[in-house]
Design a protein around this motif. Structure first.
Motif, short mmCIF file in Angstrom:
data_model
loop_
_atom_site.label_atom_id
_atom_site.label_comp_id
_atom_site.label_asym_id
_atom_site.label_seq_id
_atom_site.Cartn_x
_atom_site.Cartn_y
_atom_site.Cartn_z
N TRP A 1 -1.37 -19.46 -8.94
CA TRP A 1 -0.80 -18.18 -8.54
C TRP A 1 -1.19 -17.08 -9.52
CZ3 TRP A 1 0.94 -15.41 -4.80
CH2 TRP A 1 1.68 -14.26 -5.05
N VAL A 2 -1.11 -17.35 -10.80
CA VAL A 2 -1.41 -16.32 -11.79
C VAL A 2 -2.92 -16.03 -11.82
CG1 VAL A 2 -1.24 -15.68 -14.23
CG2 VAL A 2 0.66 -16.83 -13.12
N ILE A 3 -3.76 -17.03 -11.61
CA ILE A 3 -5.20 -16.77 -11.48
C ILE A 3 -5.43 -15.83 -10.29
CG2 ILE A 3 -7.44 -17.78 -10.84
CD1 ILE A 3 -6.63 -20.26 -12.49
N TRP A 4 -4.77 -16.11 -9.17
CA TRP A 4 -4.91 -15.29 -7.97
C TRP A 4 -4.45 -13.85 -8.22
CZ3 TRP A 4 -7.32 -15.13 -3.52
CH2 TRP A 4 -6.88 -14.26 -2.52
N THR A 5 -3.28 -13.68 -8.81
CA THR A 5 -2.78 -12.32 -9.04
C THR A 5 -3.62 -11.59 -10.08
OG1 THR A 5 -1.11 -13.13 -10.60
CG2 THR A 5 -0.41 -12.83 -8.31
N ALA A 6 -4.13 -12.31 -11.08
CA ALA A 6 -5.01 -11.67 -12.08
C ALA A 6 -6.32 -11.24 -11.41
CB ALA A 6 -5.29 -12.63 -13.23
N ARG A 7 -6.80 -12.04 -10.49
CA ARG A 7 -8.01 -11.69 -9.74
C ARG A 7 -7.78 -10.40 -8.96
NH1 ARG A 7 -8.74 -11.35 -4.51
NH2 ARG A 7 -10.77 -11.65 -3.62
N ASN A 8 -6.62 -10.31 -8.27
CA ASN A 8 -6.31 -9.11 -7.51
C ASN A 8 -6.16 -7.89 -8.42
OD1 ASN A 8 -6.40 -10.53 -5.14
ND2 ASN A 8 -4.18 -10.77 -4.97
N GLN A 9 -5.54 -8.08 -9.57
CA GLN A 9 -5.39 -6.96 -10.51
C GLN A 9 -6.74 -6.51 -11.05
OE1 GLN A 9 -2.46 -8.63 -13.18
NE2 GLN A 9 -0.79 -7.59 -12.11
N ARG A 10 -7.66 -7.44 -11.21
CA ARG A 10 -9.00 -7.05 -11.66
C ARG A 10 -9.72 -6.26 -10.57
NH1 ARG A 10 -14.20 -10.55 -13.59
NH2 ARG A 10 -15.39 -8.73 -14.16
N ILE A 11 -9.63 -6.73 -9.35
CA ILE A 11 -10.34 -6.08 -8.24
C ILE A 11 -9.73 -4.72 -7.91
CG2 ILE A 11 -10.80 -6.22 -5.75
CD1 ILE A 11 -11.11 -9.27 -6.15
N PHE A 12 -8.40 -4.66 -7.79
CA PHE A 12 -7.75 -3.46 -7.29
C PHE A 12 -7.30 -2.49 -8.38
CE2 PHE A 12 -6.96 -6.70 -3.95
CZ PHE A 12 -7.76 -6.13 -2.98
N GLU A 13 -7.10 -2.98 -9.60
CA GLU A 13 -6.59 -2.12 -10.67
C GLU A 13 -7.51 -2.08 -11.89
OE1 GLU A 13 -2.58 -3.26 -11.62
OE2 GLU A 13 -2.08 -3.57 -9.51
#
Length: 132
Positions: free
Chosen positions: A57-69
């Motif tokens: 889950w944290v890998i996934w959310t970190a991936r999203n934060q990298r892409i979107f933020e």
């Protein structure tokens, strides 16, 4: 920032379990989840259940934060966040399961086995920044 494969391998190479576990050798997420459910977490994680879904889950959310933020995290940050998120979840579940004091002592409620747990979520949207 290293390639995502290398980045993920750095996270999985942390001392998570007493036994060796290499997620790249597992054919599916389901198989990996089931395989890790019997592994023993190493202390001082302080997490009784498998930490595998929390790391994912944290890998996934970190991936999203990298892409979107455009936010970048270190592998150790991901691992630490997975531990703290797992602890928060376990603490929240413990408070849900705590026994209720019956209001009417003459007819106490029958105790049914707990087969479902409610999961309440909330978010807020800031239109001016397009952030949740």
């Amino acid at each position: 920032m290293p390639r995502s494969e290398s980045f993920s391998r750095q996270i999985w190479s942390q001392n998570i379990w007493k036994q060796d576990f290499n997620p790249t050798s597992i054919p599916s997420f389901e198989s990996a989840f089931l395989a890790t459910s019997s592994l023993i977490n190493l202390p001082p994680l302080g997490v009784k259940e498998t930490i595998f879904p929390w790391v994912c889950w944290v890998i996934w959310t970190a991936r999203n934060q990298r892409i979107f933020e455009n936010r970048v995290f270190e592998p150790m940050d991901i691992f630490s966040k997975a531990i703290s998120t797992s602890r928060e979840w376990n603490n929240a579940q413990a408070s849900l399961i705590s026994p209720q004091v019956p209001r009417n002592l003459q007819n106490p409620p029958s105790h049914q086995p707990l087969t479902e747990l409610p999961c309440f979520t909330d978010t807020a949207w800031i239109a001016s920044t397009n952030r949740a």
